[in-house]
Design a protein around this motif. Structure first.
Motif, mmCIF file in Angstrom:
data_model
loop_
_atom_site.group_PDB
_atom_site.id
_atom_site.type_symbol
_atom_site.label_atom_id
_atom_site.label_comp_id
_atom_site.label_asym_id
_atom_site.label_seq_id
_atom_site.Cartn_x
_atom_site.Cartn_y
_atom_site.Cartn_z
ATOM 1 N N LEU A 1 0.873 -1.175 0.000
ATOM 2 C CA LEU A 1 0.000 0.000 0.000
ATOM 3 C C LEU A 1 0.909 1.224 0.000
ATOM 4 C CD1 LEU A 1 -2.665 -1.113 2.640
ATOM 5 C CD2 LEU A 1 -2.832 -1.248 0.150
ATOM 6 N N PHE A 2 1.013 1.878 -1.131
ATOM 7 C CA PHE A 2 1.998 2.939 -1.312
ATOM 8 C C PHE A 2 1.373 4.316 -1.081
ATOM 9 C CE2 PHE A 2 3.811 -0.184 -4.583
ATOM 10 C CZ PHE A 2 4.602 -0.798 -3.629
ATOM 11 N N LEU A 3 1.896 5.022 -0.101
ATOM 12 C CA LEU A 3 1.484 6.410 0.112
ATOM 13 C C LEU A 3 2.088 7.262 -0.999
ATOM 14 C CD1 LEU A 3 0.209 8.653 1.874
ATOM 15 C CD2 LEU A 3 2.389 8.774 3.089
ATOM 16 N N THR A 4 1.251 7.998 -1.726
ATOM 17 C CA THR A 4 1.744 8.800 -2.849
ATOM 18 C C THR A 4 1.543 10.299 -2.646
ATOM 19 O OG1 THR A 4 -0.375 8.479 -3.981
ATOM 20 C CG2 THR A 4 1.406 6.967 -4.538
ATOM 21 N N ILE A 5 0.488 10.675 -1.953
ATOM 22 C CA ILE A 5 0.192 12.100 -1.761
ATOM 23 C C ILE A 5 -0.368 12.310 -0.359
ATOM 24 C CG2 ILE A 5 -1.326 14.013 -2.459
ATOM 25 C CD1 ILE A 5 -1.262 12.922 -5.294
ATOM 26 N N LEU A 6 0.021 13.412 0.252
ATOM 27 C CA LEU A 6 -0.633 13.887 1.469
ATOM 28 C C LEU A 6 -1.298 15.214 1.131
ATOM 29 C CD1 LEU A 6 1.807 13.180 4.443
ATOM 30 C CD2 LEU A 6 -0.492 12.267 4.135
ATOM 31 N N VAL A 7 -2.617 15.201 1.069
ATOM 32 C CA VAL A 7 -3.375 16.422 0.787
ATOM 33 C C VAL A 7 -3.501 17.199 2.094
ATOM 34 C CG1 VAL A 7 -5.556 17.368 -0.036
ATOM 35 C CG2 VAL A 7 -4.636 15.278 -1.065
ATOM 36 N N PRO A 8 -3.009 18.432 2.131
ATOM 37 C CA PRO A 8 -2.945 19.162 3.399
ATOM 38 C C PRO A 8 -4.292 19.708 3.847
ATOM 39 C CG PRO A 8 -2.213 20.575 1.613
ATOM 40 C CD PRO A 8 -2.495 19.230 0.999
ATOM 41 N N GLY A 9 -4.363 20.062 5.110
ATOM 42 C CA GLY A 9 -5.520 20.727 5.689
ATOM 43 C C GLY A 9 -5.252 22.217 5.800
ATOM 44 N N PRO A 10 -5.892 22.890 6.712
ATOM 45 C CA PRO A 10 -6.710 22.295 7.778
ATOM 46 C C PRO A 10 -8.141 21.968 7.364
ATOM 47 C CG PRO A 10 -6.593 24.658 8.075
ATOM 48 C CD PRO A 10 -5.714 24.341 6.901
ATOM 49 N N ASN A 11 -8.564 22.470 6.191
ATOM 50 C CA ASN A 11 -9.961 22.301 5.807
ATOM 51 C C ASN A 11 -10.158 21.103 4.885
ATOM 52 O OD1 ASN A 11 -10.681 24.723 7.195
ATOM 53 N ND2 ASN A 11 -9.939 25.912 5.445
ATOM 54 N N HIS A 12 -11.365 20.590 4.868
ATOM 55 C CA HIS A 12 -11.749 19.500 3.974
ATOM 56 C C HIS A 12 -11.598 19.971 2.523
ATOM 57 C CE1 HIS A 12 -14.092 16.451 1.977
ATOM 58 N NE2 HIS A 12 -14.415 15.858 3.116
ATOM 59 N N PRO A 13 -10.899 19.213 1.660
ATOM 60 C CA PRO A 13 -10.705 19.670 0.277
ATOM 61 C C PRO A 13 -11.970 19.632 -0.573
ATOM 62 C CG PRO A 13 -9.808 17.474 0.568
ATOM 63 C CD PRO A 13 -10.204 17.949 1.931
ATOM 64 N N ARG A 14 -12.948 18.844 -0.177
ATOM 65 C CA ARG A 14 -14.216 18.706 -0.891
ATOM 66 C C ARG A 14 -13.978 18.414 -2.374
ATOM 67 N NH1 ARG A 14 -17.821 19.855 2.937
ATOM 68 N NH2 ARG A 14 -17.170 21.233 4.641
ATOM 69 N N ARG A 15 -14.640 19.149 -3.252
ATOM 70 C CA ARG A 15 -14.523 18.855 -4.683
ATOM 71 C C ARG A 15 -13.120 19.114 -5.216
ATOM 72 N NH1 ARG A 15 -20.090 21.484 -7.227
ATOM 73 N NH2 ARG A 15 -21.565 20.160 -6.081
ATOM 74 N N ALA A 16 -12.349 19.917 -4.510
ATOM 75 C CA ALA A 16 -11.000 20.254 -4.971
ATOM 76 C C ALA A 16 -10.027 19.089 -4.826
ATOM 77 C CB ALA A 16 -10.474 21.460 -4.194
#
Length: 241
Positions: free
Chosen positions: A222-237
């Motif tokens: 299971l390869f970690l490829t991206i960490l999408v940052p916060g602090p807010n929920h990215p929703r559609r983005a």
């Protein structure tokens, strides 16, 4: 790095115990138990005191990092628009404001250093996939999806109609059994726990579905490829990342 993998950690030690194996195992323990760098330094110092004199065990967290870095598992930190409009990558890496909303990527600061509003972590996957073909065991497993016989029960995505439809739609891709079929998943969580501050972090996990059922869902693949940052929920983005 190859030298660190070939040499025993000390004369007469168990086969396979090398400076590199010690470094990777210590790094794994640090990650699993969320140990501090000072704690790893203390463990490294402790081990060196008890191992025979002249041993090649890494003597600090810094030494462990240097050895593990030789494995070629790099990461990139990429600026992100504060409103998640775009990422500043490749031809847009030198921009200082968003092409869509015009927001700056740096916060206003009284000091000399420039503070980024938001950044993401990207861990390239190509080299990790190539390594699966450098081991006889995993190379055989990567061909399993095209070599196994369907028994009538769906035990793997390759047994499903969607997989067969994909192969029918893209015959050139399907013809080469070594091509890689990837599954992608993500889910957000608060790294600070329920009692911590509000924060939403989204890791993106990729797994090669070429592997048989006994392997493709194991943690090692299971390869970690991206960490999408916060602090807010990215929703559609989320697709932007």
């Amino acid at each position: 790095m190859l030298e660190a993998a070939k040499h025993p950690i000390y004369d007469g030690c168990k086969e396979g115990h090398s400076p590199l194996s010690a470094a990777t195992r210590m790094m794994g323990i640090k990650t699993d138990f969320n140990l501090s760098e000072d704690c790893v330094d203390a463990f490294a110092d402790f081990f060196n005191d008890y191992l025979p004199e002249g041993n090649l065990a890494p003597q600090s967290y810094y030494a462990i990092q240097k050895l593990v870095a030789g494995l070629g598992l790099p990461y990139q930190i990429i600026d992100v628009c504060r409103d998640n409009c775009m990422i500043f990558w490749r031809e847009y890496a030198n921009l200082e404001s968003c092409r869509f909303c015009g927001e700056d990527i740096f916060q206003v600061s009284a000091g000399m250093s420039r503070i980024h509003y938001q950044r993401m972590w990207y861990l390239p996957i190509a080299d990790r996939l190539k390594r699966l073909y450098q081991s006889e065991r995993t190379a055989k497993g990567m061909r399993w999806h095209g070599e196994h016989s369907f028994t009538g029960d769906i035990s793997h995505p390759s047994d499903a109609e969607a997989w067969k439809h994909f192969r029918y739609t893209y015959p050139d891709f399907a013809r080469e059994i070594r091509n890689v079929y990837l599954g992608l998943s993500t889910d957000g969580f608060n790294p600070f726990g329920k009692g911590g501050r509000k924060y939403s972090l989204w890791p993106v996990i990729v797994t090669p579905y070429n592997l048989p059922p006994a392997l493709c869902m194991k943690r090692n693949f299971l390869f970690l490829t991206i960490l999408v940052p916060g602090p807010n929920h990215p929703r559609r983005a989320l697709d932007v990342f």
